[in-house]
Write an enzyme that holds these catalytic residues in place. Sequence first.
Site, short mmCIF file in Angstrom:
data_model
loop_
_atom_site.label_atom_id
_atom_site.label_comp_id
_atom_site.label_asym_id
_atom_site.label_seq_id
_atom_site.Cartn_x
_atom_site.Cartn_y
_atom_site.Cartn_z
N ASP A 53 -4.54 -2.49 -49.88
CA ASP A 53 -4.06 -3.80 -48.91
C ASP A 53 -5.09 -3.51 -47.65
O ASP A 53 -5.02 -2.92 -46.67
CB ASP A 53 -2.90 -3.65 -48.52
CG ASP A 53 -2.35 -4.56 -47.52
OD1 ASP A 53 -3.02 -5.42 -47.30
OD2 ASP A 53 -1.08 -4.46 -47.18
N GLU A 215 -23.84 22.44 -24.71
CA GLU A 215 -24.49 21.45 -24.27
C GLU A 215 -24.38 21.65 -22.59
O GLU A 215 -23.30 22.49 -22.19
CB GLU A 215 -24.21 20.06 -24.63
CG GLU A 215 -25.11 19.31 -25.78
CD GLU A 215 -26.37 19.10 -24.85
OE1 GLU A 215 -26.56 19.31 -23.48
OE2 GLU A 215 -27.43 18.79 -25.63
N GLU A 223 -23.29 20.43 -29.09
CA GLU A 223 -23.93 19.74 -30.15
C GLU A 223 -24.39 20.40 -31.35
O GLU A 223 -24.75 21.75 -31.44
CB GLU A 223 -25.53 19.19 -29.41
CG GLU A 223 -26.11 18.37 -30.25
CD GLU A 223 -27.45 17.96 -29.22
OE1 GLU A 223 -28.62 17.79 -29.94
OE2 GLU A 223 -27.35 17.29 -28.33
N ARG A 342 -36.65 11.37 -19.70
CA ARG A 342 -35.51 11.37 -20.44
C ARG A 342 -34.54 10.26 -20.00
O ARG A 342 -33.42 10.09 -20.64
CB ARG A 342 -34.68 12.59 -20.36
CG ARG A 342 -35.66 13.76 -21.28
CD ARG A 342 -35.31 15.06 -21.15
NE ARG A 342 -36.09 15.93 -22.02
CZ ARG A 342 -35.80 16.13 -23.30
NH1 ARG A 342 -34.72 15.73 -24.02
NH2 ARG A 342 -36.47 17.11 -23.90
N GLU A 360 -36.78 7.96 -30.18
CA GLU A 360 -35.63 8.28 -29.88
C GLU A 360 -35.20 7.39 -28.77
O GLU A 360 -35.30 7.12 -27.84
CB GLU A 360 -35.60 9.65 -29.26
CG GLU A 360 -34.37 10.26 -28.75
CD GLU A 360 -34.55 11.41 -27.91
OE1 GLU A 360 -33.56 11.88 -27.59
OE2 GLU A 360 -35.61 12.01 -27.61
N ARG A 362 -31.98 6.54 -27.00
CA ARG A 362 -31.01 7.58 -26.08
C ARG A 362 -29.89 6.80 -25.60
O ARG A 362 -29.05 7.56 -25.28
CB ARG A 362 -31.85 8.07 -25.00
CG ARG A 362 -33.15 8.75 -25.26
CD ARG A 362 -33.88 9.55 -24.35
NE ARG A 362 -33.14 10.40 -23.18
CZ ARG A 362 -32.78 11.59 -23.59
NH1 ARG A 362 -33.35 12.32 -24.72
NH2 ARG A 362 -32.19 12.44 -22.74
#
Length: 471
Positions: A53, A215, A223, A342, A360, A362
Amino acid sequence: MAMTPDDVLKLIKDKEVKFVDLRFTDTRGKEQHVTVPVKYFNKDKFESGHAFDGSSIAGWKGIQASDMLLMPEAGTARMDPFTDEPVLNVTCDVYEPMDGKPYDRDPRSIAKKAEAYLKSTGLGEVCYFGPEPEFFIFDGVTWNVDMSGCFVKIKSEEAPWSSGIDYESGNMGHRAPVKGGYFPVAPTDTLGDIRNAMCLALEQQGVEVEVHHHEVGAMGQNEIGTRFAPLVQRADWMQILKYTVWNTAASYGKTATFMPKPVVGDNGSGMHCHQSIWKGGKNLFAGNGYAGLSDLALHYIGGIIKHAKALNAITNPGTNSYKRLVPGFEAPINLAYSARNRSAACRIPYVSSPNGRRVEVRFPDPTANAYLAFAAMLMAGLDGVQNKIHPGDPIDKDMYHLPPEEAAKVPHVCASLEQALDCLRDDHAFLTRGGVFSEDCLEAYMELKEQELTRFRMTTHPVEFDMYYSS
């Protein structure tokens, strides 16, 4: 070689499986399941599917058209490491029973369409994703929201605030300071054994682990780095990782969360997403440009940056997401790219081999629906490639100490879910190319998110008492 239905039936016999658990993912990214006793699971399930359903799934069908089918994919079968009885988990796509086609709001089916669209363009054959989801492990958490007020309380022996608690077993006193949780050994890092157990459980389920560590967040942020894989498979692995983290933590009497910002004043949890496009066994992101990138890779970055604010509605899908994306706190809020910085939305990691060249992204966080987020980023990147959108010059300076006139020229990601939804409404044509995302699917998604926004807007926050009670 991927398993066939016959291989699955043999595995069921060899492992003396008692139940088969059919897994699928809803619009919000939450994994759902229905369990079938093994005597009722045969090869026909792979051909005819399992009816359920769909009207009870948030954001899906109304009760007037609720019948749907789960279509198991044999190659995803794996033993569940957390059940008392032998259970085989199998990931499913969701199909419409009337026409036998994938349901256009099924996240996994959307991710498959994105992979097919990439091939149809001739630009590439496979897009690899490598997400890095961060998460917190707490000893306990309590909260309440009602008419009398609201509160949340986090319990963590690792937390700096726990130094004054007289625990029954004693207070050992070894704790990282705020933002000091990155890489200390035991006894400061108390979660090594739990992460080891998580990694072993992931490997048992076919998810290859490359690294794990504590982390920056002092009160239990962690992580686990797992290997990159093609888009749909990597989104499948993300669901397996979440299931594994939650259940392993529970087996140790603890609780885990992927919330982007559960703790005030310490680091939030992101999900940096490494990605690259390959064709003919060649990494098309490798070249002779900036940081060893090809023009295709730079144009892919251009697409991500151009559509970043619309992407935010999918890659940063909650009101809590934007408590992590705040200027001035090392968050990747700057819509720029860099091999060093970063705080840039797109970073190019240093690698020695051209095969490892990748981008990457981020700003995503791990509350995102992995199928939708990966598909949306691929579509944004492909739009950049198809239209040769150059991202401009890289910014390798410290963006938090740029002169004001330079800083003003660098755009930011969205500052709220409300803004992100507005941006998605205005900029989503890139998602609908090739029929990957339907207008209907996007409307249903945004309606769900508007409901969350409304609840958030109507709820008085304790910090408002702090700021306004005596006004």
